[in-house]
Design a protein around this motif. Structure first.
Motif, PDB file in Angstrom:
ATOM      1  N   THR A  91       0.829  -1.208   0.000  1.00 45.43           N
ATOM      2  CA  THR A  91       0.000   0.000   0.000  1.00 45.43           C
ATOM      3  C   THR A  91       0.861   1.253   0.000  1.00 45.43           C
ATOM      4  N   GLU A  92       2.076   1.171   0.518  1.00 47.29           N
ATOM      5  CA  GLU A  92       2.885   2.386   0.572  1.00 47.29           C
ATOM      6  C   GLU A  92       3.422   2.693  -0.821  1.00 47.29           C
ATOM      7  N   ALA A  93       3.405   3.971  -1.166  1.00 46.05           N
ATOM      8  CA  ALA A  93       3.996   4.330  -2.446  1.00 46.05           C
ATOM      9  C   ALA A  93       5.382   4.889  -2.161  1.00 46.05           C
ATOM     10  N   VAL A 152       4.982   0.582  -9.460  1.00 48.73           N
ATOM     11  CA  VAL A 152       4.013   1.684  -9.570  1.00 48.73           C
ATOM     12  C   VAL A 152       4.603   2.997  -9.058  1.00 48.73           C
ATOM     13  N   PRO A 153       5.127   3.035  -7.817  1.00 51.83           N
ATOM     14  CA  PRO A 153       5.635   4.335  -7.345  1.00 51.83           C
ATOM     15  C   PRO A 153       6.725   4.874  -8.281  1.00 51.83           C
ATOM     16  N   PHE A 154       7.567   3.950  -8.768  1.00 52.95           N
ATOM     17  CA  PHE A 154       8.673   4.371  -9.631  1.00 52.95           C
ATOM     18  C   PHE A 154       8.118   4.951 -10.927  1.00 52.95           C
ATOM     19  N   ALA A 155       7.159   4.206 -11.519  1.00 51.78           N
ATOM     20  CA  ALA A 155       6.568   4.677 -12.778  1.00 51.78           C
ATOM     21  C   ALA A 155       5.909   6.031 -12.561  1.00 51.78           C
ATOM     22  N   GLU A 156       5.214   6.149 -11.426  1.00 51.30           N
ATOM     23  CA  GLU A 156       4.486   7.405 -11.175  1.00 51.30           C
ATOM     24  C   GLU A 156       5.477   8.548 -10.996  1.00 51.30           C
ATOM     25  N   ARG A 157       6.585   8.263 -10.237  1.00 50.75           N
ATOM     26  CA  ARG A 157       7.581   9.326 -10.054  1.00 50.75           C
ATOM     27  C   ARG A 157       8.183   9.693 -11.423  1.00 50.75           C
ATOM     28  N   SER A 158       8.427   8.669 -12.235  1.00 47.21           N
ATOM     29  CA  SER A 158       8.985   8.936 -13.566  1.00 47.21           C
ATOM     30  C   SER A 158       8.020   9.815 -14.354  1.00 47.21           C
ATOM     31  N   LEU A 159       6.714   9.528 -14.231  1.00 43.54           N
ATOM     32  CA  LEU A 159       5.696  10.294 -14.946  1.00 43.54           C
ATOM     33  C   LEU A 159       5.743  11.747 -14.506  1.00 43.54           C
ATOM     34  N   GLU A 160       5.857  11.939 -13.192  1.00 44.80           N
ATOM     35  CA  GLU A 160       5.933  13.317 -12.694  1.00 44.80           C
ATOM     36  C   GLU A 160       7.148  14.010 -13.296  1.00 44.80           C
ATOM     37  N   SER A 189      -6.439   3.115 -20.351  1.00 42.04           N
ATOM     38  CA  SER A 189      -7.383   2.141 -20.884  1.00 42.04           C
ATOM     39  C   SER A 189      -7.609   1.024 -19.863  1.00 42.04           C
ATOM     40  N   LEU A 190      -6.579   0.728 -19.055  1.00 42.50           N
ATOM     41  CA  LEU A 190      -6.774  -0.332 -18.049  1.00 42.50           C
ATOM     42  C   LEU A 190      -7.675   0.152 -16.934  1.00 42.50           C
ATOM     43  N   LYS A 191      -7.560   1.390 -16.589  1.00 40.67           N
ATOM     44  CA  LYS A 191      -8.292   2.024 -15.495  1.00 40.67           C
ATOM     45  C   LYS A 191      -8.366   1.139 -14.263  1.00 40.67           C
ATOM     46  N   TYR A 192      -9.558   0.591 -13.963  1.00 40.19           N
ATOM     47  CA  TYR A 192      -9.656  -0.205 -12.734  1.00 40.19           C
ATOM     48  C   TYR A 192      -8.738  -1.425 -12.749  1.00 40.19           C
ATOM     49  N   SER A 228      -3.879   4.520  -8.022  1.00 37.63           N
ATOM     50  CA  SER A 228      -3.286   5.862  -8.171  1.00 37.63           C
ATOM     51  C   SER A 228      -2.748   6.072  -9.580  1.00 37.63           C
ATOM     52  N   THR A 229      -2.400   4.952 -10.242  1.00 36.51           N
ATOM     53  CA  THR A 229      -1.746   5.086 -11.550  1.00 36.51           C
ATOM     54  C   THR A 229      -2.638   5.804 -12.559  1.00 36.51           C
ATOM     55  N   TRP A 230      -3.862   5.301 -12.701  1.00 36.86           N
ATOM     56  CA  TRP A 230      -4.706   5.929 -13.754  1.00 36.86           C
ATOM     57  C   TRP A 230      -5.128   7.333 -13.353  1.00 36.86           C
ATOM     58  N   LYS A 231      -5.262   7.519 -12.050  1.00 38.25           N
ATOM     59  CA  LYS A 231      -5.629   8.878 -11.626  1.00 38.25           C
ATOM     60  C   LYS A 231      -4.511   9.839 -11.974  1.00 38.25           C
ATOM     61  N   LEU A 232      -3.256   9.406 -11.648  1.00 37.53           N
ATOM     62  CA  LEU A 232      -2.107  10.259 -11.973  1.00 37.53           C
ATOM     63  C   LEU A 232      -1.997  10.425 -13.490  1.00 37.53           C
TER      64      LEU A 232
END
Length: 1718
Positions: free
Chosen positions: A1325-1327, A1408-1416, A1449-1452, A1458-1462
């Motif tokens: 659960t922790e990002a 996920v956290p890594f991908a999200e940070r990369s996205l940011e 496209s994957l959404k849920y 958090s991924t699709w929201k981000l």
């Protein structure tokens, strides 16, 4: 006589006489006038005598016949009164001795008449007695008449008279013989000629005798006649006589007056001729009688033995033997043989009892027994009387056990067995048992094979007080109490032994004291000799002594067999402690006596008996059995009864006090020791203690037995060989009762004292003792061969004890003693040789410390003699022996270490001789010696020995037996190096001096000096030897040793390296350090991957060290780090050596191979070393420095298993050795900021790239064993880059960036093992980013910043960075594959920590956290660089959208919500910046491909195929809906308004989508499962509104679009109508029952949709709405009205809302308009 002859007495006598006469005349006045006259004339007579005579008494005697006459006449009257008066008067006269012979004769005649008339019988007897005792006037005929008179009175009817007469007879007989004695006394001075007596039959040939003797002779002769039932010669007038009385009289005479018979031949003749034949004749019935042979009806009752006679005969015989043995040798032989016969089992009980009493009387007279022996046993052809007596007692005792008691058994049992009421049967079983109860007092008794015989106390020691021989009043045979005969026989034996031994020992002592005066050496020859001849030749002793010695020997030889047989039997049968004690004492005194007389066989036999008694029954002990065989070969018969040596019977009811193991080759069961065994043991001990000097070869027996007993009792040898109670090692443990527990210390004490007293033995006896111990020990050794049972250590322990107490004369016994002990030391049985070594080393130590007379320093020879066995021990390979040897060396070092001198190489040699295979305790002890040498003796030994010390210490390090020793020896090497350091100058000087000498010698011989590391100076060589030793230890097979050695090596090089010459460093680097690295690398790469179960013993091995490979890894780490540190700290020194760059390359090569090794720990550490040599690691901060260097020998204590926790920062400053290295350095470490030489940096970059590309390359094949680099490794790898980059950025090209990208992507793709995942992965659960991911982003960040400020040429790298980042963004939905490896997602990886050793499963990281940070980062970077030429040209925006499409496209279905929201928010942000740029560049066509991509992205997101999760809350759902709404808003604000700039297809796609949104939402195809899917009402509204807004407001660009909208609407309205109809129908049918929930929800939704539709239509421009549509809407109205009946309140409220808008349709009906148009 003075009393009766004094004047007063005379006067009184005269008065009394006159008074008597007057009284007589008065009495006789009437009846007897003659008497009266005689009385009166008597008065006158008396008066006359009194008047005339001067000597009144003599005068009275002269005329006594006349004086007495009146009284005699008075007696003649037969008147009682007168008779009494007269007898009294006569007695008065007699008592004053005034009766002459004639008068006396008259008196006797008168008494005879009275007797015949049976008058005044008692008075008569009194008168006779007075007459005969006062003087000797009565003799010859008168005397015989007086005696006959008494005899006759004895046979009257009156009992009182009888008894008084019997007493009188006895007294009279005594008086007669007393007269003879008195007569002999008177004449003893007159020598007369002896006149030979002819042995003719003239019995009256007594003319030679004096009067009294003659009377006595006649009397005695007649007594014999009478007993023989013949007529008397002298005692005329005898009418009757009993034999019993006669025998009693004979006996009293013989007993009271032996001297008469011995002095007078006539009497002796009577004895021989009359008494003996008489006795023999009277005995005959007893001899012939056999009990039970004649029946009671036998017609010859005469022949049955008659108790009173038999008993009296035996009394007579006793007296004859006792008093007249010398006269009657032959006759006594017969008597003794008879006595022996009477003991036979077939004789009546009473006869046997009196016979045994008689024998007892003999047994208390040792001198008499001695005479028997001399007279019979020592004569040829003579009966062996003495032997027979002893044997007879033996068989008698035996028969009592073997033959059931005949006679009145039950009577006696009940009389004596008091506590045993049940007759004999119970008597046999119970009495023994009574002891067990404890409370019952048991009769002391013998018990053998079921026969129970009580022991009665019959007499005090040494006196033979008889019971039945004294029963003179009994006529019938008495009933003999059970056990009486046995008790007497028992006492006889004891008294016999006591008497004989005392007598002989006294005489022996006398002889010895005499001979000591004459010859000094007799004593020794006496004790040594075991043979009579030796003894004779030893000195010229007197004949007398030889004779008496022969007698002693004959006595012992005659009696020992019988005694032994009897005593052994009794010992076995005895149940009474006191009795046992007595028996044992007898056996002991006999054994000692035999020893003193040198009679070996008998001595050994007695000792054997005691030994057997000490051991349990049937105990197999060869020594004893062989002895018995010798004895039983000589079994001898006693009157036809064979007497065997009796072995102890097993069933004696003794209290068992101990249970133990027998000492035997084959394991048997347990054996039991009874209290009696212990008693025997104590006797044995006392025998050995007091009579050790005479034991000679019997030591063997004694010691063998003691050994077995000690074994059974579980006594084990302790310090100095003393035995202490210990536990048995195997088998059932020894069981000891408390009774014996208290005895044990006493016994072990006596045992010790026994051997202590060996110091008082002479040399010969001492050698006997030692020989016996050695042969015992040899036996024990034989027995212990071939099995590992506990051996008997008795002999060895006692050899030690004997040696220790005889230290003052140790030389005479040292060789046999140590020779034997060395043999013991080689024995295969460990316990055995352990004690051999214990004994030997104890003796050596004692010998060295003993205060010898010329002390050892003066007596070199003795010192060598003592030390020699220690050297000999080195030839023995048993480790335990070597251990003792070394312990001994250690103790000698401690006590005499200073005086070793030139012996050092030897001592060091003993320590160094220990091989690895010799066991750990051995090595440990040798090592203790070495430690002692290193700590205490280094300064005292010559410097040339230092290298030996280094070698020995090194060799201990290499011993693989005991880890701690190896570690400690490394510590010792550190200490030695310290010693070198401190005393460097002195050592250097001495070595240089020595070197010069050797050099000179070598030159003289013409050979070159051969020394390791030759060219270096000798002191440096010493150091290099030390380093080389440590280097060897660094590649030891054991990890802990390697670790410790490594730390020590690097510490010593660090701390003391300054002492080396500069040139020597070259050798250190290439020969020591790089050589070591090569070996370590080699070993690590070939190490075994097999799992090691445990580290020896119970040490659990941490899983990070459970294979050899992992353990070698640690070594590799340590070595590499150490070398790297030396490179770092000594850089300036090394750079000046000239081949630094080669060394640098070699080092980098090592770092690279380590980093690429398939071991996480090694690879990670290699990177740390890499960092260190690049000086990225900062030096330790001041606060972390220890105040003082840590203790020098600490490396020893570092545990084997120090696992570096995964992911822990791996600072290399935590190991003690290294800190020492850091802080003992004499010059401060110089840390340069940079390596000037750029080539070194590029070499480093190449190494880095090789490491990175190799380590992150996915494996080709995948199996369980695939090696995958660890996260900390990859992190460290990536972390090195930014710093490295700073040095090479100037030349960093696009190529290099590509290389970097490959490595970064590879590193991030690497999965981790499920074991490690809990440590590295955050919870799901922790990002949070892992440190590796952080590092990767940091690396890119560094690059991006560098590009930002860099030249134009650098900025073309932007798209490449975007690509890299977008690849990372994709990881959120599509984690990277790592080759073919199957990875599990973290959520389902099972990491149960218990299964540490299960094959690792690989877990993909949570990307996920890594991908999200990369996205940011992407969004940020894009915001900065959107308009950048390279960014536009390289279609970055399209790539971004394309990348975002996937999570949207994957959404849920995304791994993380958090991924699709981000993704959505990022898309919105990017589009807000990117769309204007895209519109701007529309013409260029660079964005053409972007629009379809974007449309698809919207479509896939808004109409996702994934359904929301079941647990989604309403609030969540609404929030997600609002995101959808935002997207629609974006479309309506950013896209649709600019439709002209946007491709048409794109706008069409958007419209279709909005349309779909409004319909899709109201899709009413509900199934029961989808009931919970919430309706996106807001979204639908928004879609409607936007759709309607754009559908109806604008002029429709194409008819098709309008058509799409209209069609959609009509479909929607139709569907609503259907739902409403169905609802109304169901409602009607259901009655009161509420409708299902889903139907209600459905209808509510439809109603809401209707209201929404109407609202939307109203907002739209009227011209855009088709008339058809309105018609359909209005057509709904009636249906809605019908719904009003519905029962649900929710439906009602929704209905209300739906109905309200219809008010706008409520117009008045319009007037008819032409053209049919409204």
């Amino acid at each position: 006589m003075a009393g009766t002859s004094s004047p007063e007495a005379v006067k009184k006598l005269l008065e009394n006489m006159q008074g008597d006469l007057r009284a007589l005349s008065l009495e006789c006045r009437k009846k007897f006038p003659p008497v009266k006259e005689a009385a009166e004339s008597g008065i006158i007579k008396v008066k006359t005598i009194a008047a005339r005579s001067t000597d009144v008494l003599a005068a009275l005697k002269e005329s006594s016949s006349e004086v007495v006459q009146p009284f005699l006449m008075g007696c003649g009257t037969k008147e009682p009164k007168i008779t009494q008066l007269c007898l009294a008067a006569i007695q008065r006269l007699m008592s004053h001795e005034v009766v002459s012979e004639v008068a006396a004769g008259n008196v006797i005649n008168m008494l005879w008449q009275l007797m015949e008339n049976s008058l005044e019988e008692l008075k008569l007897l009194q008168t006779v007695l007075v007459l005969l005792t006062t003087n000797t006037v009565v003799h010859d005929e008168a005397l015989s008449k007086a005696i006959v008179l008494c005899f006759r009175l004895h046979f009257t009817k009156d009992n009182i008279t009888n008894n008084t007469a019997a007493a009188t007879v006895r007294q009279v007989v005594t008086v007669v013989f007393e007269r003879v004695v008195a007569e002999d006394e008177r004449y003893k001075d007159i020598v007369e000629q002896p006149i030979g007596i002819q042995g003719n039959s003239n019995r009256r040939s007594v003319s030679t005798l004096k009067p009294c003797a003659k009377d006595a002779y006649m009397l005695f002769q007649d007594l014999c006649q009478l007993v023989n039932a013949d007529a008397p010669y002298w005692l005329v007038g005898m009418t009757e006589m009993t034999r019993t009385f006669g025998l009693e009289l004979l006996e009293s005479v013989l007993n009271d007056f032996p001297q008469v018979f011995l002095q007078h031949q006539e009497f002796s003749f009577l004895l021989k001729e009359r008494v003996c034949p008489l006795v023999i004749k009277l005995f005959s019935p007893n001899i012939k009688f056999r009990q039970g042979s004649s029946t009671s009806s036998s017609p010859a009752p005469v022949e049955k033995p008659y108790f009173p006679i038999c008993m009296r005969l035996l009394r007579v015989v006793s007296v004859l033997i006792k008093q007249f043995y010398s006269l009657l040798v032959t006759e006594c032989e017969i008597f003794l043989s008879l006595l022996v016969k009477f003991l036979d089992a077939d004789k009546p009980q009473w006869l046997r009892a009196v016979a045994v009493e008689s024998i007892h009387r003999l047994c208390v007279q040792p001198q008499l027994l001695r005479s028997f022996c001399q007279s019979y046993d020592m004569k040829q052809h003579s009966t062996k009387v003495f032997r027979d007596i002893v044997n007879a007692l033996g068989s008698f005792i035996q028969s009592l056990f073997l033959v059931p008691n005949t006679g009145n058994v039950s009577a006696t049992t009940n009389q004596t067995g008091g506590s045993v009421p049940g007759g004999t049967a119970s008597a046999q079983t119970n009495p023994g048992m009574l002891g067990m109860g404890g409370g019952v007092t048991v009769l002391p008794a013998f018990e053998y094979r079921g026969t129970w015989i009580p022991i009665l106390s019959v007499s005090t020691q040494g006196s033979a007080k008889a019971t039945y021989l004294e029963m003179l009043d009994k006529v019938e045979p008495p009933s003999i109490p059970e056990g009486y005969a046995m008790s007497v026989a028992f006492h006889s034996l004891l008294d016999l032994v006591r008497g004989i031994t005392n007598m002989i020992e006294e005489e022996l002592g006398q002889v010895e004291t005499d001979s000591q005066v004459t010859t000094a050496d007799t004593q020794s020859s006496l004790t040594q000799s075991s043979d009579l001849q030796d003894f004779n030749s030893a000195s010229d002793q007197t004949d007398k002594e030889t004779v008496s010695r022969a007698v002693w020997e004959e006595m012992v030889n005659a009696c020992w067999c019988g005694l032994l047989a009897a005593l052994s039997l009794l010992l076995d049968a005895s149940t009474d402690e006191a009795a046992t004690e007595n028996i044992l004492k007898a056996e002991l005194t006999m054994a000692a006596l035999c020893g003193k007389l040198g009679l070996v066989t008998s001595r050994d036999a007695f000792i054997t008996a005691i030994c057997k008694g000490s051991l349990p029954p049937h105990y197999a002990l060869t020594v004893l059995n062989t002895t018995t065989a010798v004895l039983s070969g000589k079994s001898y018969s006693i009157q036809g009864q064979n007497v065997q040596m009796i072995s102890p019977s097993s069933e004696s009811h003794q209290q068992v006090v101990a249970v133990g193991q027998p000492l035997a080759l084959q394991p048997q069961g347990t054996v039991m020791l009874t209290s009696k065994n212990i008693q025997c043991m104590r006797t044995l001990l006392s025998l050995a203690h007091c009579h050790g000097a005479v034991l000679g070869t019997s030591w063997q027996l004694v010691l063998a037995t003691l050994q077995h007993l000690v074994w059974i009792l579980g006594l084990k040898p302790g310090i100095g060989g003393a035995l202490k109670p210990g536990r048995a090692v195997e088998g059932p443990s020894t069981v000891l009762t408390t009774a014996v527990m208290t005895d044990l210390p006493v016994i072990s004490n006596i045992l010790s004292r026994l051997f202590e007293s060996s110091q008082y033995l002479d040399d010969v006896s001492l050698h006997h003792l030692i020989n016996a111990l050695c042969s015992l020990s040899l036996e024990a050794m034989d027995m212990a061969y071939g099995n590992n049972k506990e051996p008997s250590l008795f002999a060895v322990a006692k050899l030690l004890e004997t040696g220790l107490v005889n230290m003052h004369r140790i030389e005479i016994l040292w060789r046999p003693l140590t020779g034997h002990l060395l043999e013991v030391c080689q024995h295969p049985n460990s316990r055995m040789r352990e004690w051999g070594a214990e004994a030997l080393t104890s003796l050596i130590k004692a010998g060295l410390t003993f205060n010898h007379d010329p002390s050892l320093s003066q007596n070199q020879r003795l010192q060598l003699l003592l030390l020699n066995p220690l050297k000999e021990l080195s030839n023995i390979n048993h480790p335990d022996i070597r251990l003792k040897q070394l312990e001994c060396v250690l103790q000698i070092l401690q006590s005499q270490g200073d005086s070793l001198g030139p012996g050092w190489p030897l001592v060091l040699g003993v320590m160094g001789a220990i091989r690895s295979d010799q066991g750990e305790s051995l090595i440990r002890t040798a090592f203790q010696c070495l430690q002692l040498v290193v700590t205490d003796f280094l300064p005292t030994m010559p410097c040339t020995c230092l290298q030996i010390v280094v070698d020995v210490a090194g060799s201990f390090g290499l011993h693989n037996q005991e880890l701690n020793i190896s570690l400690t020896s490394i510590g010792l090497l550190w200490n030695i190096s310290d010693y070198f350091f401190q005393r460097g100058e002195i050592i250097e000087k001495e070595l240089n001096k020595e070197e010069a000498v050797q050099q000179k010698q070598a030159e003289e011989k013409g050979i070159s000096l051969n020394r390791p590391f030759h060219p270096a100076p000798p002191f440096d060589c010493l150091w290099l030897c030390l380093y080389a030793k440590l280097g060897e230890l660094c590649v030891d097979p054991r990890p802990a040793v390697r670790k410790s050695a490594g730390q020590t090596l690097f510490s010593t090089v660090g701390a003391h390296g300054t002492l080396l010459q500069h040139a020597t460093w070259h050798t250190v680097i290439w020969k020591v350090l790089f050589h070591l690295l090569d070996q370590v690398r080699e070993s690590s790469t070939t190490a075994d991957k097999e799992k090691i179960e445990s580290g020896g013993g119970n040490i659990l091995i941490h899983h990070s060290r459970d294979t050899a490979e992992k353990q070698w890894a640690e070594t590799w780490v340590l070595t590499l780090a150490g070398v790297a540190r030396i490179f770092n700290t000594r850089r300036y020194l090394l750079q000046s050596l000239g081949d630094f760059s080669q060394a640098w390359d070699v080092l980098l090569d090592h770092i690279q191979s380590a980093a690429l090794s398939k071991n996480n720990e090694v690879s990670l550490a290699a990177l740390k070393s890499f960092q260190e040599i690049l000086q990225i690691v900062s030096p330790v901060r001041e606060s972390e420095k220890p105040d003082t260097p840590p203790a020098i020998n600490m490396p020893v204590l570092i545990g084997t298993v120090t696992a570096t926790g995964l992911g822990r920062s791996f600072m290399r400053t935590d190991s003690i050795g290294e800190r020492i290295g850091r802080y003992n350095i004499t010059e401060p470490p110089v840390i340069t900021d940079e390596i000037e030489d750029l080539n070194l940096w590029w070499a480093a970059w190449n190494s880095w790239f090789r490491i990175g590309s190799e380590s992150t390359k996915p494996p080709v094949a995948c199996d369980k064993m695939t090696f995958i680099p660890s996260q900390p490794f990859l992190t460290a790898l990536i972390q090195i880059f930014p710093a490295l980059y700073q040095h090479i950025k100037t030349g960093f090209s696009m190529d290099d960036l590509q290389k970097l990208g490959v490595i970064l992507h590879g590193a991030v793709s690497v999965p981790i093992s499920s074991d490690a995942s809990p440590f590295i992965l955050p919870s799901y659960t922790e990002a949070v980013l892992t440190s590796l991911q952080e590092a990767v982003l940091t690396a890119l960040d560094v690059l991006q910043k560098a590009i930002c400020v860099g030249s134009e040429s650098m900025q073309i790298m932007y798209p490449a960075i975007f690509d890299q980042l977008l690849t990372f963004v994709e990881f959120s939905c599509k984690p990277p594959q790592y080759g073919q490896l199957e990875t599990k997602h973290i959520a389902n990886a099972k990491y149960n920590q218990i299964q540490l050793f299960a094959p690792a499963e690989w877990v993909a990281l949570n990307y996920v956290p890594f991908a999200e940070r990369s996205l940011e980062v992407v969004v940020d970077l894009y915001q900065k660089t959107a308009c950048h030429k390279a960014v536009v040209n390289e279609r970055v925006l399209q790539n971004i959208i394309k990348t975002l499409r996937m999570p949207l496209s994957l959404k849920y279905a995304c791994p993380s919500e958090s991924t699709w929201k981000l993704a959505v928010s990022s898309l919105l942000k990017v589009l807000s910046i990117g769309l204007p740029v895209a519109r701007q560049h529309a013409s260029s066509g660079k964005f053409d491909n972007m629009w379809p991509e974007l449309a698809n992205t919207f479509e896939n997101f808004l109409f996702t195929k994934s359904s929301p999760p079941d647990n989604l809350s309403i609030q969540e759902f609404q929030r997600n809906e609002s995101i959808d709404v935002e997207v629609v808003q974006l479309i309506s604000t950013e896209i649709l308004p600019y439709a002209n700039f946007i491709p048409k297809e794109f706008v069409g796609q958007i419209m279709t989508m909005l349309n779909k949104g409004s319909i899709h939402s109201q899709s009413s195809s509900f199934t029961e499962a989808e009931i919970d899917i919430r309706m996106r009402e807001e979204f639908s509204k928004m879609c409607f509104e936007t759709l309607l807004q754009f559908s109806f407001s604008n002029k429709v660009t194409s008819p098709q679009e309008g058509y799409i909208s209209r069609m959609a609407l009509s479909v929607l309205l139709k569907r609503s109508q259907d739902v409403l109809y169905r609802y109304i129908e169901d409602e009607r049918l259901s009655g009161k029952c509420p409708l299902p929930r889903q139907q209600v929800t459905e209808i509510i939704f439809v109603l809401k949709a209707v209201s929404t539709l109407i609202d939307s239509l109203k907002k739209t421009q009227p011209e855009n709405v088709d008339a058809n549509t309105w018609a359909q809407v209005i057509a709904l109205y009636p249906t809605l009205v019908e719904c009003i009946t519905g029962s649900s309140s929710e439906v009602c409220s929704a209905l209300k809302e739906a109905l309200v808008p219809f008010k706008d349709f409520m117009h008045p009906p319009p007037s008819k308009i032409q053209n049919g148009e409204s």
